[in-house]
Scaffold this active site. Structure first.
Site, short mmCIF file in Angstrom:
data_model
loop_
_atom_site.label_atom_id
_atom_site.label_comp_id
_atom_site.label_asym_id
_atom_site.label_seq_id
_atom_site.Cartn_x
_atom_site.Cartn_y
_atom_site.Cartn_z
N CYS A 1 -2.81 7.50 5.09
CA CYS A 1 -2.73 7.19 3.63
C CYS A 1 -4.04 7.60 3.01
O CYS A 1 -4.01 7.50 1.75
CB CYS A 1 -2.39 5.84 3.48
N GLU B 1 0.72 -1.13 0.03
CA GLU B 1 0.10 -0.10 0.00
C GLU B 1 0.92 1.24 -0.08
O GLU B 1 1.82 1.45 0.95
CB GLU B 1 -0.92 0.02 1.33
#
Length: 526
Positions: free
Chosen positions: A301, A264
């Site tokens: 994020c 990720e």
């Protein structure tokens, strides 16, 4: 609180073979904390991976119920870590105590959630096609399928979540649930935290009789390559920068036996504000959006790094209001000095771009991050300008004003893959802009309506993933129970005697799980 030993974790023991020590730092002052850690040697990396491989033989064959006991025990150990533990995490990360306490609850909660997944058994994906000996022109043999763990998993700790995406975080929980031992690479920004959490995992493993080597952890700045290249490692979990994720993917692909990397990496998480919502509640949206941009110093994020709207007086007013909110924000200490340097560099690139205008934000100086608002020419997004697509990890967002629906469509088509996209609108907006949804479905892993992306629920339905560069593999998620799928693979058993079949595939269904039998779901015996 147990002593922070600072040694690597290998096969249930501690190891410090090399002479080099790494220092834990206070994130606010930069001063050295009284904790140092042994840089893992190449031999220790090999020992850790080899220990995980040896543990896999026993661990993967344990019943789901036994592995669930292990996960529940880890959760209990985490919950017992006291206020002195929270204080250490706060010093290493500059995050407030309330945030750490909440993140600890999330971390133990996701362990318990995966324990529930194990007990209900659906993760096994059991499928049975019974023999059809009379079928013409050819009979069908008995075929049964279930999923097993892929093998030892290398997990890299994230900087921004010292608990939930770290030592006992989602990747570790999913790997354990799948029956995969873990070799964890501790993040240099919170090594004392990792040491204490790692010790909690080992205590849980000992209490529940897990094999030595089910959890291993190494410290060091030069161990990642050797870990990913080690032949015992069968998958990688990573949360971090695009450059770091890309490098791991290359290493894994170049191995004699390539392995998957579930990374990720980078996302700007566009927020699209539709006209009806602007007209009715633009002031509130600006205030809420500022809160989302600045939450945790923008170190999420899913931080909303781009705001998109149709050209109008209302959108101009929203940017004015948003700029005022960001101007008023106090500076925030970031997780570490490296994160601040990266943030400052990102701002410098935006300031230097001819097609990007600085709208608001106090001058970036000193040791704290200042919130910023920029505005980019929509053509940069239409043309997929690399800088506009680049995540600035911190409290900054870039506004894009499009002239009409056609430019909005072109701008969204120019976006790279994202973790999230958000639609802010009224019922009439969603009817008029229904065409946005199928477009966004191709770009993101999660679409939000009238919310902000900086909250990620740990549950069955959550997707925290998306097309590249948000992740290296859009078919998975790093949050939620579907994360277990990344570390499983299917095995088919043909014409097996009942006594040799795994319990999940036996006619009597001793695990009592739901199975697909001859194309029909079945909860009982066959």
């Amino acid at each position: 609180m147990p002593e922070i030993l600072g040694h690597n974790f290998i096969a249930g023991a501690r190891s410090a073979a090399g002479p080099q020590r790494l220092q834990s730092l206070d994130a606010t002052t930069g001063e050295a904390l009284p904790y140092s850690f042994a840089q893992a040697t190449e031999s220790e990396v090999d020992q850790a991976a080899t220990a995980a491989k040896a543990a896999f033989v026993e661990f993967r064959q344990m019943s789901p119920a036994r592995r669930a006991e292990f996960l529940d025990a880890i959760a209990a150990e985490l919950d017992e870590l006291d206020d002195s533990f929270v204080a250490i995490v706060c010093r290493e990360t500059a995050l407030p105590a309330a945030r750490i306490q909440g993140e600890r609850g999330r971390t133990s909660g996701q362990m318990r959630l995966f324990a529930q997944v194990l007990r209900r058994g659906d993760f096994l994906g059991a499928r049975i096609d019974l023999a059809l000996p009379e079928r013409q022109p050819l009979p069908r043999v008995d075929l049964r399928q279930m999923r097993i763990g892929v093998g030892p998993v290398a997990v890299f700790g994230a900087s921004n979540f010292p608990l939930a995406f770290s030592t006992a975080g989602g990747d570790t929980a999913a790997a354990f649930a799948a029956g995969c031992p873990v070799v964890f690479k501790a993040h240099s920004g919170h090594m004392a935290t990792a040491d204490l959490v790692g010790a909690a995992i080992i205590r849980a493993a000992e209490r529940t009789g897990m094999p030595k080597g089910v959890f291993n952890m190494i410290f060091g700045s030069r161990v990642g390559e050797a870990l990913v290249k080690h032949p015992a490692i069968q998958a990688v979990g990573f949360t971090g920068s695009l450059n770091g994720g890309d490098a791991l993917c290359r290493l894994a692909a170049e191995r004699p036996q390539p392995i998957p990397v579930f990374a990720e990496m980078s996302s700007i998480n566009p927020v699209i504000i539709l006209p009806g919502a602007l007209a009715k509640r633009g002031e509130a949206i600006a205030r809420e959006l500022a809160g989302s941009v600045c939450m945790g110093a923008g170190q999420f994020c899913t931080n909303p790094g781009m705001v998109i709207g149709l050209q109008s007086a209302s959108f101009s007013q929203l940017l004015t209001d948003l700029g005022q909110h960001l101007d008023a924000q106090a500076g925030q200490t970031m997780l570490n000095a490296g994160g601040l340097r990266s943030y400052v560099g990102g701002l410098e690139h935006l300031h230097a771009h001819a097609g990007i205008q600085h709208l608001a934000g106090q001058p970036q100086e000193g040791s704290q991050a200042r919130a910023q608002l920029f505005k980019a020419d929509a053509r940069l997004l239409v043309e997929s300008d690399p800088l506009l697509q680049e995540e600035v990890f911190g409290p900054t967002t870039v506004a894009v004003e499009v002239t009409d629906n056609e430019q909005l469509r072109a701008a969204l088509l120019g976006l790279r893959g994202q973790l999230t996209a958000t639609l802010i609108g009224e019922p009439e907006d969603f009817e008029a802009f229904a065409w946005l949804v199928p477009l966004l479905e191709e770009k993101v892993g999660r679409i939000l309506v009238n919310g902000y992306p900086t909250g990620v629920e740990v549950c069955d339905a959550m997707v925290h993933g998306g097309p590249y560069p948000a992740t290296s593999d859009a078919r998975g998620t790093s949050v939620g129970t579907l994360a277990i799928d990344r570390f499983l693979r299917p095995v088919c058993y043909q014409n097996y005697p009942q006594a040799l079949l795994p319990e999940a595939l036996r006619d009597g269904n001793p695990l009592g799980i739901r199975r697909l039998v001859n194309g029909q779901w079945n909860d009982g015996a066959i």
